[in-house]
Design a protein around this motif. Structure first.
Motif, PDB file in Angstrom:
ATOM      1  N   UNK A  59       0.794  -1.237   0.000  1.00 44.85           N
ATOM      2  CA  UNK A  59       0.000   0.000   0.000  1.00 44.85           C
ATOM      3  C   UNK A  59       0.826   1.287   0.000  1.00 44.85           C
ATOM      4  N   UNK A  60       2.082   1.202   0.438  1.00 41.28           N
ATOM      5  CA  UNK A  60       2.932   2.403   0.491  1.00 41.28           C
ATOM      6  C   UNK A  60       3.983   2.278  -0.596  1.00 41.28           C
ATOM      7  N   UNK A  61       3.907   3.152  -1.604  1.00 39.51           N
ATOM      8  CA  UNK A  61       4.784   3.062  -2.767  1.00 39.51           C
ATOM      9  C   UNK A  61       5.368   4.432  -3.080  1.00 39.51           C
ATOM     10  N   UNK A  62       6.689   4.467  -3.174  1.00 36.18           N
ATOM     11  CA  UNK A  62       7.389   5.678  -3.616  1.00 36.18           C
ATOM     12  C   UNK A  62       8.117   5.342  -4.909  1.00 36.18           C
ATOM     13  N   UNK A  63       7.885   6.123  -5.944  1.00 37.09           N
ATOM     14  CA  UNK A  63       8.547   5.908  -7.227  1.00 37.09           C
ATOM     15  C   UNK A  63       9.112   7.230  -7.715  1.00 37.09           C
ATOM     16  N   UNK A  64      10.383   7.197  -8.077  1.00 40.25           N
ATOM     17  CA  UNK A  64      11.039   8.387  -8.620  1.00 40.25           C
ATOM     18  C   UNK A  64      11.648   8.035  -9.965  1.00 40.25           C
ATOM     19  N   UNK A  65      11.162   8.657 -11.030  1.00 39.77           N
ATOM     20  CA  UNK A  65      11.774   8.485 -12.345  1.00 39.77           C
ATOM     21  C   UNK A  65      13.013   9.367 -12.380  1.00 39.77           C
ATOM     22  N   UNK A  66      14.177   8.755 -12.393  1.00 39.90           N
ATOM     23  CA  UNK A  66      15.428   9.511 -12.277  1.00 39.90           C
ATOM     24  C   UNK A  66      15.885  10.038 -13.638  1.00 39.90           C
ATOM     25  N   UNK A  67      15.834   9.180 -14.654  1.00 38.35           N
ATOM     26  CA  UNK A  67      16.253   9.572 -16.003  1.00 38.35           C
ATOM     27  C   UNK A  67      15.279   8.988 -17.012  1.00 38.35           C
ATOM     28  N   UNK A  68      14.995   9.759 -18.063  1.00 36.90           N
ATOM     29  CA  UNK A  68      14.061   9.324 -19.102  1.00 36.90           C
ATOM     30  C   UNK A  68      14.587   9.776 -20.459  1.00 36.90           C
ATOM     31  N   UNK A  69      14.647   8.828 -21.397  1.00 39.05           N
ATOM     32  CA  UNK A  69      15.168   9.106 -22.734  1.00 39.05           C
ATOM     33  C   UNK A  69      14.179   8.609 -23.774  1.00 39.05           C
ATOM     34  N   UNK A  70      14.112   9.312 -24.912  1.00 38.65           N
ATOM     35  CA  UNK A  70      13.356   8.814 -26.053  1.00 38.65           C
ATOM     36  C   UNK A  70      14.199   8.896 -27.302  1.00 38.65           C
ATOM     37  N   UNK A  71      14.155   7.821 -28.086  1.00 39.61           N
ATOM     38  CA  UNK A  71      14.937   7.699 -29.321  1.00 39.61           C
ATOM     39  C   UNK A  71      13.995   7.110 -30.375  1.00 39.61           C
ATOM     40  N   UNK A  72      13.366   7.982 -31.179  1.00 40.62           N
ATOM     41  CA  UNK A  72      12.360   7.514 -32.113  1.00 40.62           C
ATOM     42  C   UNK A  72      11.208   6.884 -31.349  1.00 40.62           C
ATOM     43  N   UNK A  73      10.824   5.648 -31.685  1.00 41.60           N
ATOM     44  CA  UNK A  73       9.713   5.000 -30.977  1.00 41.60           C
ATOM     45  C   UNK A  73      10.115   4.367 -29.654  1.00 41.60           C
ATOM     46  N   UNK A  74      11.408   4.360 -29.338  1.00 43.54           N
ATOM     47  CA  UNK A  74      11.901   3.649 -28.152  1.00 43.54           C
ATOM     48  C   UNK A  74      12.148   4.597 -26.989  1.00 43.54           C
ATOM     49  N   UNK A  75      11.890   4.093 -25.790  1.00 49.23           N
ATOM     50  CA  UNK A  75      12.008   4.876 -24.557  1.00 49.23           C
ATOM     51  C   UNK A  75      12.825   4.084 -23.546  1.00 49.23           C
ATOM     52  N   UNK A  76      13.595   4.801 -22.738  1.00 48.24           N
ATOM     53  CA  UNK A  76      14.308   4.219 -21.601  1.00 48.24           C
ATOM     54  C   UNK A  76      13.954   4.998 -20.351  1.00 48.24           C
ATOM     55  N   UNK A  77      13.674   4.291 -19.260  1.00 47.14           N
ATOM     56  CA  UNK A  77      13.451   4.912 -17.952  1.00 47.14           C
ATOM     57  C   UNK A  77      14.336   4.250 -16.909  1.00 47.14           C
ATOM     58  N   UNK A  78      14.904   5.069 -16.039  1.00 43.50           N
ATOM     59  CA  UNK A  78      15.615   4.585 -14.852  1.00 43.50           C
ATOM     60  C   UNK A  78      14.818   5.064 -13.649  1.00 43.50           C
ATOM     61  N   UNK A  79      14.387   4.126 -12.796  1.00 43.73           N
ATOM     62  CA  UNK A  79      13.495   4.481 -11.696  1.00 43.73           C
ATOM     63  C   UNK A  79      13.969   3.890 -10.378  1.00 43.73           C
ATOM     64  N   UNK A  80      13.735   4.639  -9.310  1.00 39.63           N
ATOM     65  CA  UNK A  80      13.960   4.162  -7.944  1.00 39.63           C
ATOM     66  C   UNK A  80      12.598   3.888  -7.320  1.00 39.63           C
ATOM     67  N   UNK A  81      12.460   2.715  -6.680  1.00 45.54           N
ATOM     68  CA  UNK A  81      11.213   2.375  -6.015  1.00 45.54           C
ATOM     69  C   UNK A  81      11.482   2.001  -4.556  1.00 45.54           C
ATOM     70  N   UNK A  82      10.705   2.595  -3.668  1.00 50.09           N
ATOM     71  CA  UNK A  82      10.756   2.283  -2.238  1.00 50.09           C
ATOM     72  C   UNK A  82       9.383   1.740  -1.857  1.00 50.09           C
ATOM     73  N   UNK A  83       9.352   0.502  -1.400  1.00 50.72           N
ATOM     74  CA  UNK A  83       8.090  -0.175  -1.116  1.00 50.72           C
ATOM     75  C   UNK A  83       7.898  -0.325   0.385  1.00 50.72           C
ATOM     76  N   UNK A  84       6.736   0.125   0.856  1.00 48.48           N
ATOM     77  CA  UNK A  84       6.335  -0.036   2.271  1.00 48.48           C
ATOM     78  C   UNK A  84       7.395   0.505   3.223  1.00 48.48           C
ATOM     79  N   UNK A  85       7.780   1.768   2.981  1.00 46.81           N
ATOM     80  CA  UNK A  85       8.716   2.474   3.867  1.00 46.81           C
ATOM     81  C   UNK A  85      10.025   1.731   4.065  1.00 46.81           C
TER      82      UNK A  85
END
Length: 257
Positions: A59-85
Motif C-alpha cells: 500500500x505504500x509506494x514511492x517511485x522516482x523516475x530519475x532519467x528518461x530518454x526517447x529515441x524515435x519509438x523507443x524509450x528508456x526509464x531509470x526508476x527508484x522504487x521504495x516499497x512499504x517504507x
C-alpha cells in the motif's frame, strides 16, 4: 497527444504509484502489449493481473523516475522504487517500444535490489540527469555501440581509452570506484566472470545512451543494462543494473529478450 516517453512515465506513475493499473494500461498502451518482464503475462490483462494484487500487498509506494530518454519509438526509464517504507528498495531500468501514436506496445526491464554506495561514495542513481547536446545523439550512440562491441563483447581492453575519458570517469557500479583504471582492473581480469554477448537494444537522447545487453556471469544468463553519459566524444559517466534470467519454466511470456 502524449509522447512515447510521457506514456511510459504515465504507466509507472498512474498505473503503479497511484494504484490504477487498469486505467493506465488502457490509456497508455496500444493494440498489443508484448511483455518481457518474465513474471508478467502479455497484454493489458497480464499487466492488470500482476499489478492489482501487487498494489494490495504494497500500500505504500514511492517511485522516482530519475532519467528518461526517447529515441524515435523507443524509450528508456531509470526508476527508484521504495516499497512499504523501506521494506524493499528497487532499481528498475525499463525499455519500451511504441506505435505511431506514441502508445506503448512492448516492454523490457531489469529489476534488482538497490545496492550500497560504491568505493567512491556514488549511488546507483545519483549524478548528472539533464539531457543536453541533442545534436550529438547519433554520434554518441555510435560511440557507445562501438565501445560495447569492441571492448565489452570482443574484449579489446587496450582500446578502452579510445572511448572512456581517462581523466574524468564517474562510476556508479556499486563494486567499482571512479576512473578508467578501476574499471579495467575489474573487467580485464582473465578470471572475470562477466561476459557480454550482444547489445540487444540501444536508446539514445543527447548526452545519454542506454543499452540492454545479453550477458552472463559464471554461466548464469544475465539481462544487463548499461547507461552512459558522453561529453566531448568520450564516455564520462556510467550506471548499470543486471538481473539473472530465470529458468524457462518460470516465464509468464516469451522471455527477457
Amino acid at each position: 497527444m502524449n509522447t512515447a516517453k510521457q506514456n511510459a512515465i504515465n504507466l509507472y506513475m498512474e498505473g503503479i504509484l497511484k494504484g490504477e493499473p487498469r486505467k493506465a494500461v488502457e490509456a497508455y498502451t496500444g493494440d498489443r502489449y508484448t511483455q518481457h518482464s518474465t513474471g508478467v503475462a502479455d497484454g493489458r490483462d497480464g499487466f492488470i493481473a500482476f499489478f492489482e494484487p501487487f498494489i494490495e500487498r504494497n500500500p505504500i509506494r514511492e517511485i522516482n523516475i530519475v532519467r528518461a530518454l526517447q529515441d524515435g519509438p523507443n524509450v528508456f526509464l531509470q526508476a527508484y522504487q521504495n516499497i512499504n517504507n523501506g521494506e524493499a528498495e528497487w532499481l528498475t531500468t525499463d525499455f519500451f517500444d511504441s506505435d505511431e501514436n506514441g502508445k506503448i506496445v512492448e516492454h523490457w526491464d531489469v529489476i534488482a535490489p538497490v545496492k550500497p554506495n560504491n568505493p567512491s561514495g556514488r549511488s546507483q542513481t545519483d549524478g548528472v540527469t539533464d539531457v543536453t547536446d541533442l545534436d550529438r545523439t547519433s554520434a554518441n550512440k555510435a560511440l557507445v555501440l562501438d565501445f560495447i562491441n569492441s571492448c565489452l563483447i570482443e574484449r579489446h581492453i587496450d582500446r578502452m581509452a579510445d572511448f572512456i575519458d581517462t581523466q574524468n570517469y564517474a562510476q556508479h557500479n556499486s563494486d567499482i570506484g571512479d576512473g578508467l583504471d578501476a574499471f579495467v582492473e575489474k573487467f580485464a581480469q582473465e578470471a572475470s566472470s562477466l561476459r557480454y554477448q550482444e547489445c540487444f537494444l540501444c536508446v539514445a537522447e543527447g548526452n545519454f545512451v542506454a543499452t540492454l545487453n545479453r550477458a552472463s556471469w559464471d554461466e548464469q544468463d544475465l539481462c544487463q543494462v548499461d547507461l552512459f553519459r558522453v561529453e566531448n566524444d568520450k564516455i564520462v559517466e556510467h550506471w548499470d543494473n543486471s538481473e539473472p534470467v530465470p529458468p524457462r519454466h518460470e516465464w509468464a511470456n516469451s522471455g527477457k529478450f
